[in-house]
Design an enzyme around this catalytic site. Structure first.
Site, PDB file in Angstrom:
ATOM      1  N   HIS A  36       0.882  -1.172   0.000  1.00 11.87           N
ATOM      2  CA  HIS A  36       0.000   0.000   0.000  1.00 11.87           C
ATOM      3  C   HIS A  36       0.918   1.219   0.000  1.00 11.87           C
ATOM      4  O   HIS A  36       2.163   1.083  -0.060  1.00 11.87           O
ATOM      5  CB  HIS A  36      -0.954  -0.026   1.198  1.00 11.87           C
ATOM      6  N   HIS A  39       4.122   1.330   2.151  1.00 10.53           N
ATOM      7  CA  HIS A  39       5.327   0.664   1.621  1.00 10.53           C
ATOM      8  C   HIS A  39       5.978   1.515   0.526  1.00 10.53           C
ATOM      9  O   HIS A  39       7.203   1.594   0.435  1.00 10.53           O
ATOM     10  CB  HIS A  39       4.951  -0.691   1.011  1.00 10.53           C
ATOM     11  N   GLN A  63       7.407 -14.842  12.977  1.00 10.08           N
ATOM     12  CA  GLN A  63       6.859 -13.730  13.773  1.00 10.08           C
ATOM     13  C   GLN A  63       5.350 -13.864  13.964  1.00 10.08           C
ATOM     14  O   GLN A  63       4.721 -12.981  14.514  1.00 10.08           O
ATOM     15  CB  GLN A  63       7.230 -12.376  13.166  1.00 10.08           C
ATOM     16  N   GLY A 149       8.497   1.726   8.807  1.00 14.90           N
ATOM     17  CA  GLY A 149       7.389   2.661   8.992  1.00 14.90           C
ATOM     18  C   GLY A 149       7.188   2.964  10.477  1.00 14.90           C
ATOM     19  O   GLY A 149       7.345   2.089  11.328  1.00 14.90           O
ATOM     20  N   LYS A 151       4.478   3.364  11.888  1.00 17.22           N
ATOM     21  CA  LYS A 151       3.251   2.754  12.431  1.00 17.22           C
ATOM     22  C   LYS A 151       3.615   1.647  13.424  1.00 17.22           C
ATOM     23  O   LYS A 151       3.004   1.527  14.465  1.00 17.22           O
ATOM     24  CB  LYS A 151       2.385   2.172  11.310  1.00 17.22           C
ATOM     25  N   GLN A 155       8.169  -2.068  16.970  1.00 16.77           N
ATOM     26  CA  GLN A 155       9.111  -2.817  16.116  1.00 16.77           C
ATOM     27  C   GLN A 155      10.363  -1.980  15.840  1.00 16.77           C
ATOM     28  O   GLN A 155      11.490  -2.441  15.982  1.00 16.77           O
ATOM     29  CB  GLN A 155       8.413  -3.181  14.806  1.00 16.77           C
ATOM     30  N   SER A 187      -2.563  -0.274   6.388  1.00 16.28           N
ATOM     31  CA  SER A 187      -2.007  -1.550   6.825  1.00 16.28           C
ATOM     32  C   SER A 187      -2.501  -2.629   5.876  1.00 16.28           C
ATOM     33  O   SER A 187      -3.649  -2.564   5.406  1.00 16.28           O
ATOM     34  CB  SER A 187      -2.506  -1.875   8.246  1.00 16.28           C
ATOM     35  N   SER A 188      -1.653  -3.605   5.617  1.00 16.82           N
ATOM     36  CA  SER A 188      -2.085  -4.712   4.745  1.00 16.82           C
ATOM     37  C   SER A 188      -3.271  -5.428   5.381  1.00 16.82           C
ATOM     38  O   SER A 188      -4.090  -6.034   4.695  1.00 16.82           O
ATOM     39  CB  SER A 188      -0.943  -5.697   4.535  1.00 16.82           C
ATOM     40  N   ARG A 189      -3.360  -5.367   6.709  1.00 16.40           N
ATOM     41  CA  ARG A 189      -4.440  -6.079   7.405  1.00 16.40           C
ATOM     42  C   ARG A 189      -5.775  -5.335   7.363  1.00 16.40           C
ATOM     43  O   ARG A 189      -6.783  -5.881   7.804  1.00 16.40           O
ATOM     44  CB  ARG A 189      -4.040  -6.355   8.856  1.00 16.40           C
TER      45      ARG A 189
HETATM   46  O1  PAF Z   1       6.910  -4.747   9.426  1.00 12.80           O
HETATM   47  C1  PAF Z   1       6.961  -5.776   8.726  1.00 12.80           C
HETATM   48  O2  PAF Z   1       6.389  -5.854   7.645  1.00 12.80           O
HETATM   49  C2  PAF Z   1       7.743  -6.975   9.224  1.00 12.80           C
HETATM   50  O3  PAF Z   1       7.636  -7.088  10.592  1.00 12.80           O
HETATM   51  C3  PAF Z   1       9.208  -6.980   8.774  1.00 12.80           C
HETATM   52  C4  PAF Z   1       9.971  -5.793   9.335  1.00 12.80           C
HETATM   53  C5  PAF Z   1       9.282  -6.965   7.264  1.00 12.80           C
HETATM   54  C6  PAF Z   1       9.914  -8.246   9.259  1.00 12.80           C
HETATM   55  O4  PAF Z   1       9.324  -9.388   8.758  1.00 12.80           O
END
Ligand code: PAF
Length: 283
Positions: A36, A39, A63, A149, A151, A155, A187-189
């Protein structure tokens, strides 16, 4: 130069090594695909920072918890490839899980304290998976820059700590959240939201903005800010189920009582099948 599509760890390492030998700098954009505008903003920023841009596209199994959406996570390799090409990627790294994880892989990278806070409470193995895969990507690409990002604030803070602690020679660059016109963080979700949930979801950000406005008017007590947002959401966001809402130190992620230095309000809200995260810098 047409974008290279690389699927093996060796091919990525060889490609980046030869760029470095030519004196080129490299920016890495780690992604799980289904692109989206958020990215695209990462890719565009990467293009301005370095001579070569590597985008990784890998839905990282480690993950995701056992009951999470690894299998159903949205994927569209063809569209993603076209977008990465259009946004100036020089290489797209799209490995299979077995390429990055040997069957007997047993090495993990973890920042345990920070990884157990906030999202880590309901996703206890999530950040261990993120740190491990990002370490592999940093190692293979030897990137000068890696873009994340804002968001996923937690992370990014954890990756910054990991890079600092392990002396990984990469500069982490945070990129502002890209929002839909109504304020919902992309968000992709978001594809999991029903029409009704999607209509309500922008209230998440409106709640955070409400808290920031209170800070601008002089309120510094985290508990008062939190209560105000929760009260607002109780009427504006009836379809949302609170996972957490916290006022934290922006770097350490520790909960704070008073907003006096760099502070972030961060939240996770479940709406139907989706779990949405968002945050705002209060100061
Ligand atoms: O934010 C993400 O899309 C993922 O957590 C990442 C950083 C690509 C690691 O898999």
């Amino acid at each position: 130069m047409d974008m290279q599509i690389l699927s093996t760890a060796n091919a990525l390492a060889d490609c980046c090594r030869s760029w470095h030998r030519e004196g080129k700098t490299i920016a890495l954009v780690p992604t799980m695909g289904y692109y989206h505008e958020g990215h695209m903003a990462l890719m565009d920023k990467a293009r301005t920072l370095a001579d070569r841009v590597v985008v990784s596209l890998f839905v990282n199994p480690t993950q995701f918890g056992p009951n999470e959406d690894y299998q159903s996570y949205p994927r569209d390799m063809e569209r993603d490839t076209a977008i990465a090409r259009k946004h100036g990627a020089d290489a797209l790294f799209a490995p299979t899980p077995s390429e990055l994880y040997a069957p007997d892989a047993g090495t993990w990278v973890e920042v345990p304290e920070m990884g157990q806070l906030l999202c880590g409470v309901s996703r206890p193995i999530h950040f261990r998976g993120v740190c491990t895969v990002c370490s592999k990507l940093f190692m293979l690409s030897q990137a000068d820059y890696a873009l994340f990002g804002n968001k996923d604030w937690q992370q990014q803070a954890i990756i910054r700590r990991m890079v600092r602690d392990l002396f990984i020679p990469v500069t982490i660059v945070g990129v502002p959240i890209v929002r839909a016109e109504d304020g919902l963080a992309l968000s992709s979700r978001n594809v999991y939201l029903t029409e009704e949930e999607r209509a309500q979801a922008p209230e998440i950000y409106k709640g955070l903005v409400y808290a920031k406005t209170m800070v601008e008017h002089g309120e510094t007590r985290a508990s008062v800010l939190r209560e105000a947002v929760l009260r607002r959401w109780s009427s504006t966001l009836p379809l949302g189920r609170l996972d957490y809402l916290q006022v934290i130190d922006s770097a350490s992620l520790e909960q704070i009582e008073d907003v006096c230095g760099p502070a972030t309000m961060a939240c996770a809200i479940r709406m139907g099948k989706a779990r949405l995260i968002d945050n705002i810098q209060l100061r």
